[in-house]
Enzyme design. Structure first.
Site, PDB file in Angstrom:
ATOM      1  N   GLU A   1      67.668  65.773  21.829  1.00 44.93           N
ATOM      2  CA  GLU A   1      66.513  65.185  21.162  1.00 44.93           C
ATOM      3  C   GLU A   1      66.314  65.898  19.843  1.00 44.93           C
ATOM      4  O   GLU A   1      66.783  67.019  19.662  1.00 44.93           O
ATOM      5  CB  GLU A   1      65.260  65.393  22.029  1.00 44.93           C
ATOM      6  CG  GLU A   1      65.336  64.682  23.362  1.00 44.93           C
ATOM      7  CD  GLU A   1      64.322  65.235  24.358  1.00 44.93           C
ATOM      8  OE1 GLU A   1      63.293  65.794  23.921  1.00 44.93           O
ATOM      9  OE2 GLU A   1      64.585  65.119  25.557  1.00 44.93           O
TER      10      GLU A   1
ATOM     11  N   LYS B   1      64.011  67.928  17.229  1.00 40.90           N
ATOM     12  CA  LYS B   1      62.879  68.849  17.386  1.00 40.90           C
ATOM     13  C   LYS B   1      61.868  68.500  16.300  1.00 40.90           C
ATOM     14  O   LYS B   1      62.090  68.735  15.116  1.00 40.90           O
ATOM     15  CB  LYS B   1      63.363  70.287  17.230  1.00 40.90           C
ATOM     16  CG  LYS B   1      62.310  71.319  17.572  1.00 40.90           C
ATOM     17  CD  LYS B   1      62.967  72.667  17.815  1.00 40.90           C
ATOM     18  CE  LYS B   1      61.977  73.695  18.343  1.00 40.90           C
ATOM     19  NZ  LYS B   1      61.004  74.116  17.359  1.00 40.90           N
TER      20      LYS B   1
ATOM     21  N   ASP C   1      58.564  68.583  14.135  1.00 33.68           N
ATOM     22  CA  ASP C   1      57.804  69.708  13.637  1.00 33.68           C
ATOM     23  C   ASP C   1      56.344  69.313  13.461  1.00 33.68           C
ATOM     24  O   ASP C   1      55.955  68.736  12.467  1.00 33.68           O
ATOM     25  CB  ASP C   1      58.408  70.128  12.284  1.00 33.68           C
ATOM     26  CG  ASP C   1      58.199  71.602  12.036  1.00 33.68           C
ATOM     27  OD1 ASP C   1      57.691  72.284  12.943  1.00 33.68           O
ATOM     28  OD2 ASP C   1      58.537  72.052  10.933  1.00 33.68           O
TER      29      ASP C   1
ATOM     30  N   TYR D   1      58.044  63.709  24.814  1.00 36.96           N
ATOM     31  CA  TYR D   1      59.406  64.011  25.234  1.00 36.96           C
ATOM     32  C   TYR D   1      59.526  64.698  26.585  1.00 36.96           C
ATOM     33  O   TYR D   1      60.601  65.060  26.994  1.00 36.96           O
ATOM     34  CB  TYR D   1      60.116  64.866  24.181  1.00 36.96           C
ATOM     35  CG  TYR D   1      59.302  66.049  23.696  1.00 36.96           C
ATOM     36  CD1 TYR D   1      59.064  67.124  24.523  1.00 36.96           C
ATOM     37  CD2 TYR D   1      58.767  66.062  22.416  1.00 36.96           C
ATOM     38  CE1 TYR D   1      58.311  68.196  24.095  1.00 36.96           C
ATOM     39  CE2 TYR D   1      58.013  67.134  21.978  1.00 36.96           C
ATOM     40  CZ  TYR D   1      57.783  68.200  22.822  1.00 36.96           C
ATOM     41  OH  TYR D   1      57.027  69.245  22.398  1.00 36.96           O
TER      42      TYR D   1
ATOM     43  N   LYS E   1      68.425  75.196  15.366  1.00 44.57           N
ATOM     44  CA  LYS E   1      67.627  75.036  14.145  1.00 44.57           C
ATOM     45  C   LYS E   1      68.503  74.635  12.964  1.00 44.57           C
ATOM     46  O   LYS E   1      69.508  75.283  12.689  1.00 44.57           O
ATOM     47  CB  LYS E   1      66.930  76.364  13.804  1.00 44.57           C
ATOM     48  CG  LYS E   1      65.806  76.732  14.761  1.00 44.57           C
ATOM     49  CD  LYS E   1      64.526  76.018  14.373  1.00 44.57           C
ATOM     50  CE  LYS E   1      63.376  76.429  15.244  1.00 44.57           C
ATOM     51  NZ  LYS E   1      62.363  77.209  14.692  1.00 44.57           N
TER      52      LYS E   1
ATOM     53  N   CYS F   1      46.524  74.969 -25.041  1.00 47.56           N
ATOM     54  CA  CYS F   1      46.710  73.712 -24.318  1.00 47.56           C
ATOM     55  C   CYS F   1      47.810  72.880 -24.970  1.00 47.56           C
ATOM     56  O   CYS F   1      47.781  72.654 -26.176  1.00 47.56           O
ATOM     57  CB  CYS F   1      45.400  72.931 -24.318  1.00 47.56           C
ATOM     58  SG  CYS F   1      45.565  71.300 -23.592  1.00 47.56           S
TER      59      CYS F   1
ATOM     60  N   CYS G   1      45.984  69.671 -26.606  1.00 45.38           N
ATOM     61  CA  CYS G   1      44.984  69.703 -27.673  1.00 45.38           C
ATOM     62  C   CYS G   1      44.952  71.047 -28.394  1.00 45.38           C
ATOM     63  O   CYS G   1      44.109  71.273 -29.265  1.00 45.38           O
ATOM     64  CB  CYS G   1      43.600  69.371 -27.124  1.00 45.38           C
ATOM     65  SG  CYS G   1      42.898  70.697 -26.121  1.00 45.38           S
TER      66      CYS G   1
ATOM     67  N   CYS H   1      42.125  74.413 -19.693  1.00 48.04           N
ATOM     68  CA  CYS H   1      41.762  74.083 -21.066  1.00 48.04           C
ATOM     69  C   CYS H   1      40.275  73.764 -21.103  1.00 48.04           C
ATOM     70  O   CYS H   1      39.826  72.843 -20.430  1.00 48.04           O
ATOM     71  CB  CYS H   1      42.575  72.880 -21.537  1.00 48.04           C
ATOM     72  SG  CYS H   1      41.913  72.163 -23.049  1.00 48.04           S
TER      73      CYS H   1
ATOM     74  N   CYS I   1      40.043  66.860 -24.990  1.00 51.45           N
ATOM     75  CA  CYS I   1      41.421  66.998 -24.512  1.00 51.45           C
ATOM     76  C   CYS I   1      41.804  65.699 -23.802  1.00 51.45           C
ATOM     77  O   CYS I   1      41.222  65.336 -22.783  1.00 51.45           O
ATOM     78  CB  CYS I   1      41.493  68.195 -23.567  1.00 51.45           C
ATOM     79  SG  CYS I   1      43.142  68.569 -22.980  1.00 51.45           S
TER      80      CYS I   1
HETATM   81  P1  AMP Z   1      59.112  77.045  19.442  1.00 53.48           P
HETATM   82  O1  AMP Z   1      57.746  76.720  18.890  1.00 53.48           O
HETATM   83  O2  AMP Z   1      60.103  77.386  18.390  1.00 53.48           O
HETATM   84  O3  AMP Z   1      59.044  77.965  20.598  1.00 53.48           O
HETATM   85  O4  AMP Z   1      59.682  75.664  20.010  1.00 53.48           O
HETATM   86  C1  AMP Z   1      59.075  75.047  21.088  1.00 53.48           C
HETATM   87  C2  AMP Z   1      58.302  73.871  20.605  1.00 53.48           C
HETATM   88  O5  AMP Z   1      59.129  72.869  20.060  1.00 53.48           O
HETATM   89  C3  AMP Z   1      57.599  73.170  21.703  1.00 53.48           C
HETATM   90  O6  AMP Z   1      56.376  73.771  22.024  1.00 53.48           O
HETATM   91  C4  AMP Z   1      57.380  71.806  21.141  1.00 53.48           C
HETATM   92  O7  AMP Z   1      56.120  71.768  20.505  1.00 53.48           O
HETATM   93  C5  AMP Z   1      58.417  71.658  20.053  1.00 53.48           C
HETATM   94  N1  AMP Z   1      59.293  70.489  20.224  1.00 53.48           N
HETATM   95  C6  AMP Z   1      59.513  69.565  19.271  1.00 53.48           C
HETATM   96  N2  AMP Z   1      60.354  68.607  19.689  1.00 53.48           N
HETATM   97  C7  AMP Z   1      60.687  68.919  20.959  1.00 53.48           C
HETATM   98  C8  AMP Z   1      61.521  68.297  21.951  1.00 53.48           C
HETATM   99  N3  AMP Z   1      62.196  67.179  21.696  1.00 53.48           N
HETATM  100  N4  AMP Z   1      61.604  68.886  23.156  1.00 53.48           N
HETATM  101  C9  AMP Z   1      60.928  70.045  23.419  1.00 53.48           C
HETATM  102  N5  AMP Z   1      60.142  70.672  22.537  1.00 53.48           N
HETATM  103  C10 AMP Z   1      60.017  70.128  21.313  1.00 53.48           C
HETATM  104 ZN    ZN Z   2      43.457  70.605 -23.819  1.00 56.17          ZN
END
Ligand code: AMP
Ligand code: ZN
Length: 665
Positions: free
Chosen positions: A111, A113, A115, A222, A309, A403, A406, A421, A427
């Protein structure tokens, strides 16, 4: 069954389905307009029949519940973290370890990851019971009211589902929504948010769920946890979750060997840049749940999963020039103009250098080779200078002192990172920017007049401030580029119509620094007229709820300027709304200041909507559910028994409609 009830239920079911099509499947089958009509119909029915209240109704997505303190909740099952690997060799080692511990063939679910901020949702009998943040993994904060506003989170599940389970996932903010939010912040003269992840996790802890409802958050799921889920492996469980109505990303793939896993990683290392949200790696999970059990957990992470990562992509390129932009408030932003270079799916030509300190810190100079990175931030960042390539004759960068627009000498206030400015009225970008803000959608929303025309009008010396708009004639604007009889007429009419825009929006439009939309509303409500606001002292302003010293000083400084006062006087003379209208004022008091109310049931003298408006107009606050912080429950006929019970348990006084109206006397 009662006919009305049948109708309400049918609408709820239909709207849930449309929500699912739109937010989960990205495949709407009716127009937004038709959806709104149906939603309004349901709202009206629910309003007239509170006895059929249902906490999972699609009408309850708009938020409004205010949480002062988030309850701590212990997770049903611990939310573990993940072990990280940074190379394919690391992953290979992990596979070797796994193979030693379990028998049989091993397949993997890969899957992405995502953010964002992790979340755990608990469902009971198909209804969302609560949503809890990860916290320390053992316990987190309950943020249910906020999560309910995210449309891709089902409040009620489809098909068949286990009676009780948790599902975990990530709350993310897609790039386009993030960019839109930032555009608005910049237009309001607020500091833009740094990156989508922080903004998403910050959103979960906002006190006002209506604010969360406005943010385009999504919830990607997930991980199903619980007993008797009826699945044998991770990949199946994703499909199972989809069937229940969850938004489960489709990128997940079943891989039969570690080589397949590598392929998945290599593919997404590049392809991820075309996704609507941020990802920072791949999560590889042993697919078979029985094997997962055998592998178990270390002190902090499952042994059956490993995160890979992605490296933040970095390139080096040449800095050709540093230019300086002047914003509508006069703030100067230095911009690095780079030799165009491909990075993370786009061609990068520019990067923000933020301010003079940043330039000094990097010691960045013209013709330097610089490393550019696209990490969590959307705007590329300059990480460092490649000193080995610095030309011999290179000179330190001298920050500009005047500036660029101006030539006025720049100032830098104590404690502020940016130069600005001070030539407020002379300006060009400031003059144009201020008028553009004034006419913008959330301020005066002047139809028939756009930002480019404003620039033209200023450059042709037809206007120098927003008050001048009201003296413009059709004959004056007709000769402008791309103007015709009709468009000139629209422009003049649009300006005329803006005289009816209510005071709070005018106050936002005049562009006092740090006075954004919300602050303008607060100030308008508190002071009621521009004259009262103009004569307020810093001390007096600071006493207003949520107004701090920075805003107070800025308001006082604005009205201290002779020119500003003159402009405001002119607006007044042209007939703009510079006070709360008499009608609105007559109905407003502070009688209920600081008190919060829950309104429940059916009323006879006033409607529910009117009752809620009375509460707001008299300084009180409407909240949707009863807590120990609720001051009163206004109880009408047919109030739900559970609400009554809760009020009694928490000792919140129940008052009748008549008693409430007496409070206002
Ligand atoms: P870390 O924060 O680096 O410990 O990574 C773990 C976190 O990755 C989990 O708490 C999730 O919030 C996040 N995460 C994002 N996508 C996934 C995924 N597909 N499966 C599991 N964790 C995920
Ligand atoms: Zn200016």
């Amino acid at each position: 069954m009662n006919n009305i009830k049948i109708k309400i239920e049918a609408l709820r079911t239909e709207l849930r389905e449309h929500n699912h099509n739109y937010y989960v499947l990205d495949n709407p089958i009716i127009s937004d307009y038709d959806f709104d009509i149906k939603l309004k119909e349901l709202q009206a029915l629910e309003e007239a029949h509170p006895e059929f209240h249902d906490a999972t109704s699609p009408t309850l997505r708009v938020g409004g519940e205010v949480t002062k303190n988030f309850n701590t909740v212990v997770h049903n099952q611990r939310m573990y973290s993940l072990d990280n690997s940074y190379s394919l060799e690391d992953l290979q080692d992990w596979e070797t370890r796994v193979k030693k511990m379990v028998d049989g063939d091993i397949s993997y679910t890969c899957e992405l990851k995502y953010d964002g901020a992790s979340i755990s949702l608990t469902y009971e009998n198909g209804n969302l019971l609560r949503a809890v943040t990860r916290g320390d993994g053992f316990q987190g904060d309950e943020v249910t009211a906020n999560i309910k506003t995210i449309k891709s989170v089902p409040l009620q599940l489809k098909g068949n589902y286990p009676p009780k389970f948790d599902i975990r996932g990530e709350i993310v903010l897609p790039f386009d929504g993030f960019i839109k939010m930032n555009e608005e912040r910049i237009a309001n003269d607020e500091e833009p948010y740094k990156n989508p992840r922080n903004t998403a996790s910050g959103s979960l802890k906002l006190q006002d769920s209506a604010e969360v409802a406005k943010r385009p958050l999504e919830c990607l799921l997930y991980n199903l946890t619980g007993e008797n889920l009826g699945v044998q492996n991770q990949f199946e469980s994703l499909e199972r979750a989809r069937q229940m109505g969850f938004k489960v990303p489709n990128e997940a793939k079943l891989c039969l060997s570690i080589d397949d896993v590598f392929q998945f990683i290599n593919h997404w290392d590049k392809a991820r840049h075309n996704l609507p949200y941020e990802t920072d790696g791949v999560v590889v999970k042993v697919n078979n749940l029985y094997q997962q059990d055998e592998l178990g957990y270390t002190a902090k992470a499952p042994r059956w999963a490993m995160a890979y990562k992605f490296k933040a992509e970095q390139v080096s390129t040449k800095l050709n020039e540093i230019t300086y932009q002047v914003g509508r408030t006069g703030a100067i932003t230095p911009v690095a103009n780079l030799e165009p270079v491909a990075l993370a799916g786009t061609i990068v030509k520019r990067a923000s250098l933020h301010n003079a300190d940043q330039i000094e810190k990097l010691d960045i100079r013209i013709n330097d080779d610089v490393f550019v990175e696209k990490g969590g931030e959307i705007i590329p960042k300059i990480i460092a200078v490649d000193l080995s390539k610095r030309p011999l004759n290179s000179q330190p960068t001298q920050y500009i002192t005047a500036c660029p627009e101006c030539q006025t000498v720049l100032e830098r206030l104590e404690g502020e990172a940016k130069h600005f400015c001070p030539n407020y009225n002379g300006c060009n970008p400031q003059v144009i920017g201020r008028i553009q803000h004034y006419i913008s959608r959330k301020a005066m929303d002047i139809e028939g007049l756009g930002g480019e025309t404003v620039a033209l009008l200023v450059n042709e010396n037809l206007i120098t401030n927003y008050a001048d708009l009201y003296t413009l004639t059709k004959e004056q604007v007709l000769p402008l580029e791309r103007m015709a009889e009709k468009s000139a007429e629209n422009l003049v009419n649009g300006i005329e119509a803006s005289k009816q825009i209510p005071f709070d929006r005018v106050l936002f439009g005049i562009g006092i620094r740090f006075v954004g939309e919300t602050v303008a509303k607060k100030l308008a409500k508190h002071y009621k007229s521009i004259d009262a606001l103009a004569s307020a002292s810093i001390e007096n302003l600071e006493k207003v709820d949520e107004i701090g010293i920075r805003i107070a000083e800025s308001v006082v400084a604005f009205f201290a300027s002779e020119e500003n006062r003159e402009t405001i006087q002119r607006l007044k003379a042209y007939g703009l709304q510079l006070e709360i209208s008499a009608e609105k004022l007559a109905n407003q008091t502070n009688t209920l200041e600081g008190k919060s109310f829950v309104v429940s049931g059916v009323f006879t003298q006033v409607s529910r909507t009117e009752l809620k408006k009375l509460i707001e107009d008299n300084g009180g606050k409407n909240v949707s559910s009863i807590s120990s912080k609720t001051d009163f429950v206004v109880a009408g006929d047919k109030m739900g028994p559970s609400k009554k019970e809760k009020a009694e348990k928490l000792n919140v006084p129940l008052i009748s409609e008549v008693q409430f109206l007496e409070m206002l006397q």
